[in-house]
Design an enzyme around this catalytic site. Structure first.
Site, PDB file in Angstrom:
ATOM      1  N   HIS A  37       8.787 -20.852  17.426  1.00  0.00           N
ATOM      2  CA  HIS A  37       9.572 -21.377  16.302  1.00  0.00           C
ATOM      3  C   HIS A  37       8.666 -21.971  15.223  1.00  0.00           C
ATOM      4  CE1 HIS A  37      13.217 -23.257  14.506  1.00  0.00           C
ATOM      5  NE2 HIS A  37      12.350 -24.175  14.123  1.00  0.00           N
ATOM      6  N   GLU A  38       7.768 -22.855  15.630  1.00  0.00           N
ATOM      7  CA  GLU A  38       6.903 -23.516  14.654  1.00  0.00           C
ATOM      8  C   GLU A  38       5.887 -22.553  14.051  1.00  0.00           C
ATOM      9  OE1 GLU A  38       7.733 -26.291  13.579  1.00  0.00           O
ATOM     10  OE2 GLU A  38       9.155 -26.816  15.158  1.00  0.00           O
ATOM     11  N   HIS A  47       7.402 -20.921  11.031  1.00  0.00           N
ATOM     12  CA  HIS A  47       7.264 -21.755   9.826  1.00  0.00           C
ATOM     13  C   HIS A  47       5.825 -21.685   9.282  1.00  0.00           C
ATOM     14  CE1 HIS A  47      11.218 -23.430  10.141  1.00  0.00           C
ATOM     15  NE2 HIS A  47      10.986 -24.099  11.261  1.00  0.00           N
TER      16      HIS A  47
END
Length: 445
Positions: free
Chosen positions: A18-19, A22
């Site tokens: 997920h990170e 980003h």
């Protein structure tokens, strides 16, 4: 230890993916990333790579990517162009949506790989239809195969469960197409009230189980009414108070209706029949008093082996199946969340870290394919929930940047601050509810 390890690996993989979504998009949009952290709190391990400090922190319940931003601290003039707040709204939106998108891609990739490798499944055959249940009253019998729910083709027990949840909550009768050997296909209808409440026990409430059982005892619970009455392993149930017993589920119904009443039960033992007298003990189930003897049935091993199938697909078909499964589960997640908001689905379905840890451990014990399927489901849920338009979540930030794109100016700091506070309150309330549900599930009362 396996449960703890599976939990750490599950969260570690999901948070990192997920990170990194980003981070990867932010770098390509020209944004300077200061910190990439897996976990919150005190850093346990840190290393520097380019402009970014990478770290593992003490609390492993999430992570974050911190970008250069004038709203957080003064930015040197040379770095102003790389500040997040100076980017075009479309770039901001791309950075925000990249995290959930990474989780979505992970889920689709895992489903694709599992389908290409081959998936062990169960045929959608009713191994046991409980006597007196909605399914039995609709005309279903042991051995019936569910081939369609509404217009949806059913190929496995898992797909049956998903299709039932998808149809649940409607005020219309639920149409099932079933196939019976020697008879062919026919349609039956279940009343809408039978599938109104959505939870993991939905199939059980309908009276359907994939496990075929015999009328033979496999285990007698020590100290139970059955043991006191003289039941033994391998006894075959023949009659209850003189009435022939057609199935184990019919026997359960008769026992359940005889709480505290002596009953004469005929069994076949070593080729001979004998009559035992037993008084089912009183027990409370969902507020009702039912009788219990303490007997466990024998699984029909031949029937159970016939239930097992392996679904295998070519690369392109596996991709299509994986995308379809991801879309179906994402849609159901949103529908379930919406039904919770309007009180059409129970709030006890919200789960927290304890539930995730327990199921991660159980799926790891069941094998790597089961664990990867579970990992894909959690990744998909994380993607969907993060896109909800709630401040603090990615969906809330996406809402702010969309408003900026439409109005031509950033959302006022005061509005964003109030939204963040409201979002934090909501998030903490959901976390409290999730932990409460975990406590009720796994801590003995």
């Amino acid at each position: 230890m396996l449960t703890v390890l599976a939990f750490i690996v599950t969260l570690g993989v999901l948070v990192t993916i997920h990170e990194y979504g980003h981070y990867w998009v932010a770098k390509r949009c020209g944004v300077k990333v200061l910190t990439f952290s897996i976990g919150f709190g005190k850093p346990l391990l840190q290393w520097q790579r380019g402009d970014t400090t990478w770290q593992l922190a003490l609390l492993p319940l999430g992570g974050y990517v911190r970008m250069l931003d004038e709203r957080e601290a003064a930015v040197p003039a040379a770095d102003l162009a790389r500040s997040f707040n100076r980017q075009h709204p479309l770039k901001k939106m791309a950075v925000v949506v990249a995290g959930p998108l990474a989780n979505l891609l992970l889920a689709c990739g895992l489903y694709w790989g599992l389908n290409a490798w081959g998936v062990d499944a169960l045929r959608p055959v009713a191994g046991e239809v409980r006597a007196g249940s909605p399914a039995a009253m609709a005309g279903m019998a042991n051995g019936d195969e569910i081939v369609r729910v509404g217009d949806t083709a059913i190929v496995s027990w898992e797909r049956l469960f998903v299709a039932l949840i998808d149809e649940a909550g409607s005020d219309e009768p639920l149409r099932l197409t079933v196939h019976r050997a020697g008879v062919g296909e026919r349609q039956i209808e279940l009343p809408p009230v039978a599938v109104r409440d959505i939870n993991p026990q939905l199939l059980g409430r309908l009276g359907l189980s994939p496990v075929p059982v015999l009328k033979r005892v496999s285990q007698v619970t020590p100290g139970s009414a059955a043991e006191r009455a003289g039941f033994r392993q391998h006894d075959e149930i023949v009659a209850f108070n003189g009435q022939p017993v057609p199935s184990w589920s019919a026997f359960q119904v008769q026992v359940g209706a005889s709480a505290g009443k002596a009953a004469k039960i005929t069994v076949r033992r070593d080729g001979a029949q004998l009559e035992l007298t037993a008084t089912p003990e009183r027990s409370s189930v969902d507020g009702r008093t039912v009788g219990r003897l303490g007997l466990v049935p024998t699984v029909d091993e031949a029937g159970w082996a016939a239930q097992r199938i392996r679904l295998e697909y070519g690369p392109l078909e596996a991709l299509g199946q994986g995308l379809d499964k991801a879309w179906t589960y994402a849609r159901i997640t949103l529908v379930m969340f919406g039904r919770m908001l309007i009180a059409q689905a129970p709030l006890d379905q919200i789960s927290g870290p304890v539930t995730i840890a327990v199921y991660a451990g159980e799926s790891a014990k069941a094998g790597w394919s089961t664990y990867l399927d579970y990992l894909a489901l959690i990744s998909l849920s994380l993607a969907v929930l993060n896109l909800l338009p709630v401040p603090v979540l990615d969906g809330g930030h996406l809402l702010y940047h969309t408003a900026e794109l439409l109005t031509g100016r950033p959302v006022p700091a005061r509005v964003e601050e109030i939204g963040q506070r409201l979002g934090l309150v909501l998030l903490l309330a959901l976390m409290a509810l999730a932990l409460f549900n975990d406590f009720n599930r796994f801590v003995p009362g």
